[in-house]
Design an enzyme around this catalytic site. Structure first.
Site, PDB file in Angstrom:
ATOM      1  N   LYS A  46       9.063  -4.118  54.447  1.00 41.51           N
ATOM      2  CA  LYS A  46       8.884  -2.691  54.300  1.00 41.51           C
ATOM      3  C   LYS A  46       9.338  -2.178  52.937  1.00 41.51           C
ATOM      4  O   LYS A  46       8.901  -1.126  52.481  1.00 41.51           O
ATOM      5  CB  LYS A  46       9.695  -1.963  55.383  1.00 41.51           C
ATOM      6  CG  LYS A  46       9.239  -2.247  56.785  1.00 41.51           C
ATOM      7  CD  LYS A  46      10.167  -1.546  57.788  1.00 41.51           C
ATOM      8  CE  LYS A  46       9.779  -1.942  59.210  1.00 41.51           C
ATOM      9  NZ  LYS A  46      10.817  -1.518  60.166  1.00 41.51           N
ATOM     10  N   GLY A  47      10.299  -2.898  52.337  1.00 45.32           N
ATOM     11  CA  GLY A  47      11.027  -2.373  51.187  1.00 45.32           C
ATOM     12  C   GLY A  47      10.203  -1.860  50.027  1.00 45.32           C
ATOM     13  O   GLY A  47      10.631  -0.947  49.330  1.00 45.32           O
ATOM     14  N   GLU A 102       7.297  -6.284  44.928  1.00 48.02           N
ATOM     15  CA  GLU A 102       8.484  -6.409  45.783  1.00 48.02           C
ATOM     16  C   GLU A 102       9.554  -5.426  45.324  1.00 48.02           C
ATOM     17  O   GLU A 102       9.624  -5.109  44.129  1.00 48.02           O
ATOM     18  CB  GLU A 102       9.055  -7.828  45.662  1.00 48.02           C
ATOM     19  CG  GLU A 102       8.683  -8.754  46.794  1.00 48.02           C
ATOM     20  CD  GLU A 102       9.470  -8.482  48.075  1.00 48.02           C
ATOM     21  OE1 GLU A 102       9.887  -7.338  48.322  1.00 48.02           O
ATOM     22  OE2 GLU A 102       9.650  -9.449  48.841  1.00 48.02           O
ATOM     23  N   ASP A 103      10.395  -5.013  46.231  1.00 45.06           N
ATOM     24  CA  ASP A 103      11.509  -4.150  45.829  1.00 45.06           C
ATOM     25  C   ASP A 103      12.625  -4.950  45.177  1.00 45.06           C
ATOM     26  O   ASP A 103      13.193  -4.530  44.176  1.00 45.06           O
ATOM     27  CB  ASP A 103      12.033  -3.329  47.023  1.00 45.06           C
ATOM     28  CG  ASP A 103      12.401  -4.195  48.226  1.00 45.06           C
ATOM     29  OD1 ASP A 103      12.022  -5.382  48.268  1.00 45.06           O
ATOM     30  OD2 ASP A 103      13.060  -3.669  49.142  1.00 45.06           O
ATOM     31  N   ASP A 106      16.318 -11.700  45.518  1.00 42.61           N
ATOM     32  CA  ASP A 106      17.718 -12.045  45.711  1.00 42.61           C
ATOM     33  C   ASP A 106      17.806 -13.574  45.597  1.00 42.61           C
ATOM     34  O   ASP A 106      17.860 -14.110  44.492  1.00 42.61           O
ATOM     35  CB  ASP A 106      18.090 -11.516  47.107  1.00 42.61           C
ATOM     36  CG  ASP A 106      19.570 -11.535  47.406  1.00 42.61           C
ATOM     37  OD1 ASP A 106      20.275 -12.360  46.835  1.00 42.61           O
ATOM     38  OD2 ASP A 106      20.025 -10.739  48.227  1.00 42.61           O
ATOM     39  N   LYS A 134      18.253  -9.697  41.193  1.00 43.27           N
ATOM     40  CA  LYS A 134      19.668 -10.034  41.347  1.00 43.27           C
ATOM     41  C   LYS A 134      19.825 -11.519  41.013  1.00 43.27           C
ATOM     42  O   LYS A 134      19.932 -12.369  41.906  1.00 43.27           O
ATOM     43  CB  LYS A 134      20.040  -9.776  42.817  1.00 43.27           C
ATOM     44  CG  LYS A 134      21.410  -9.206  43.041  1.00 43.27           C
ATOM     45  CD  LYS A 134      21.712  -9.198  44.520  1.00 43.27           C
ATOM     46  CE  LYS A 134      21.702  -7.822  45.113  1.00 43.27           C
ATOM     47  NZ  LYS A 134      22.148  -7.826  46.529  1.00 43.27           N
ATOM     48  N   VAL A 156      22.754  -2.987  47.713  1.00 46.62           N
ATOM     49  CA  VAL A 156      22.269  -1.669  47.309  1.00 46.62           C
ATOM     50  C   VAL A 156      21.214  -1.145  48.284  1.00 46.62           C
ATOM     51  O   VAL A 156      20.485  -1.921  48.915  1.00 46.62           O
ATOM     52  CB  VAL A 156      21.694  -1.686  45.878  1.00 46.62           C
ATOM     53  CG1 VAL A 156      22.779  -1.959  44.862  1.00 46.62           C
ATOM     54  CG2 VAL A 156      20.557  -2.700  45.732  1.00 46.62           C
ATOM     55  N   ASP A 162      17.038  -0.693  52.489  1.00 48.88           N
ATOM     56  CA  ASP A 162      17.707  -0.131  53.669  1.00 48.88           C
ATOM     57  C   ASP A 162      19.001  -0.852  54.017  1.00 48.88           C
ATOM     58  O   ASP A 162      19.251  -1.989  53.597  1.00 48.88           O
ATOM     59  CB  ASP A 162      16.779  -0.226  54.882  1.00 48.88           C
ATOM     60  CG  ASP A 162      16.710  -1.655  55.431  1.00 48.88           C
ATOM     61  OD1 ASP A 162      16.420  -2.583  54.656  1.00 48.88           O
ATOM     62  OD2 ASP A 162      16.980  -1.848  56.631  1.00 48.88           O
TER      63      ASP A 162
HETATM   64  C1  PRP Z   1      14.166  -8.001  51.169  1.00 46.68           C
HETATM   65  C2  PRP Z   1      13.191  -7.848  50.014  1.00 46.68           C
HETATM   66  C3  PRP Z   1      12.593  -9.210  49.903  1.00 46.68           C
HETATM   67  C4  PRP Z   1      13.714 -10.127  50.340  1.00 46.68           C
HETATM   68  C5  PRP Z   1      14.353 -10.704  49.126  1.00 46.68           C
HETATM   69  O1  PRP Z   1      13.488  -7.832  52.355  1.00 46.68           O
HETATM   70  O2  PRP Z   1      12.228  -6.862  50.258  1.00 46.68           O
HETATM   71  O3  PRP Z   1      11.454  -9.360  50.724  1.00 46.68           O
HETATM   72  O4  PRP Z   1      14.661  -9.334  51.055  1.00 46.68           O
HETATM   73  O5  PRP Z   1      15.357 -11.623  49.492  1.00 46.68           O
HETATM   74  P1  PRP Z   1      15.332 -13.144  49.042  1.00 46.68           P
HETATM   75  O6  PRP Z   1      15.008 -13.163  47.556  1.00 46.68           O
HETATM   76  O7  PRP Z   1      16.740 -13.594  49.319  1.00 46.68           O
HETATM   77  O8  PRP Z   1      14.329 -13.886  49.857  1.00 46.68           O
HETATM   78  P2  PRP Z   1      14.216  -7.564  53.758  1.00 46.68           P
HETATM   79  O9  PRP Z   1      14.345  -8.857  54.496  1.00 46.68           O
HETATM   80  O10 PRP Z   1      15.473  -6.772  53.526  1.00 46.68           O
HETATM   81  O11 PRP Z   1      13.135  -6.691  54.541  1.00 46.68           O
HETATM   82  P3  PRP Z   1      12.585  -5.212  54.262  1.00 46.68           P
HETATM   83  O12 PRP Z   1      11.784  -5.270  52.981  1.00 46.68           O
HETATM   84  O13 PRP Z   1      11.730  -4.929  55.451  1.00 46.68           O
HETATM   85  O14 PRP Z   1      13.768  -4.289  54.148  1.00 46.68           O
END
Ligand code: PRP
Length: 182
Positions: A46-47, A102-103, A106, A134, A156, A162
């Site tokens: 969703k991000g 992507e938002d 990580d 990050k 964050v 979220d």
């Molecule tokens: C977040 C973000 C990426 C992922 C990055 O999604 O949108 O998809 O984590 O993490 P990584 O590099 O460690 O794989 P999240 O799982 O929080 O879902 P959301 O977008 O629905 O909030």
């Protein structure tokens, strides 16, 4: 009593204005790089929806959009690298210039999985645009073509990101007070 989001906020990491300026620059860079082409933007739910909506309005080449929704398997705080597709693309990407939006990146495991999956569908090109990087958390190298901001290893929220489903609609990016987690 403080009003939302000040009552839960520890520190503002990126103001709405800083985000707005950087998103505009990213949109302009994408528009330059894809001149003469049509770009197909893939938002990762969703991000990414807030970022994608703002970014898209600075893209001046022909563009169309689709969305994927993914989630990591395993323990909730540690991504396992195995990604479950909750919602796949509705359109074929074969022969198209695909830009994943992507938002945040990580560990890089989600993006690595997505890039490898989409490559098998034979796009004409495949690039990645992330708002937040990050790098200190990276578990696997991933090529990022457009990056909004490099950020430290802090949890964050805001501007699409979220905690427990909250704070995605806040126009700036901030850290939460520790009381909020506990
Ligand atoms: C977040 C973000 C990426 C992922 C990055 O999604 O949108 O998809 O984590 O993490 P990584 O590099 O460690 O794989 P999240 O799982 O929080 O879902 P959301 O977008 O629905 O909030």
């Amino acid at each position: 009593m403080a009003s939302f989001p000040e009552d839960v906020q520890q520190e503002v990491l990126l103001t709405a204005e800083a985000i707005r300026n950087r998103v505009k620059e990213l949109g302009e860079a994408i528009s330059r790089d894809y001149r003469g082409e049509q770009v197909f933007l893939v938002g990762v739910l969703k991000g990414a929806w807030v970022f994608l909506a703002d970014l898209a309005r600075h893209i001046t080449v022909p563009a169309s959009f689709d969305f994927m929704s993914v989630s990591s398997y395993g323990a909730s705080t540690q991504t396992s690298g195995v990604v479950q597709i909750i919602k796949d693309l509705e359109e074929s990407i074969e022969g198209r210039h695909v830009l994943i939006v992507e938002d945040i990146v990580d560990t890089g495991l989600t993006l690595t999985y997505l890039v490898e999956l989409l490559k098998t569908r034979h796009p004409a090109s495949l690039k990645v645009c992330v708002l937040l990087d990050k790098p200190s958390r990276r578990a696997t190298p991933v090529r990022l073509d457009y990056v909004g901001f490099e950020i430290p290893d802090a949890f964050v929220v805001g501007y699409g990101l979220d905690f427990a489903g909250q704070y995605r609609h806040v126009p700036h990016i901030f850290t939460l007070r520790s009381e909020v987690y506990s």
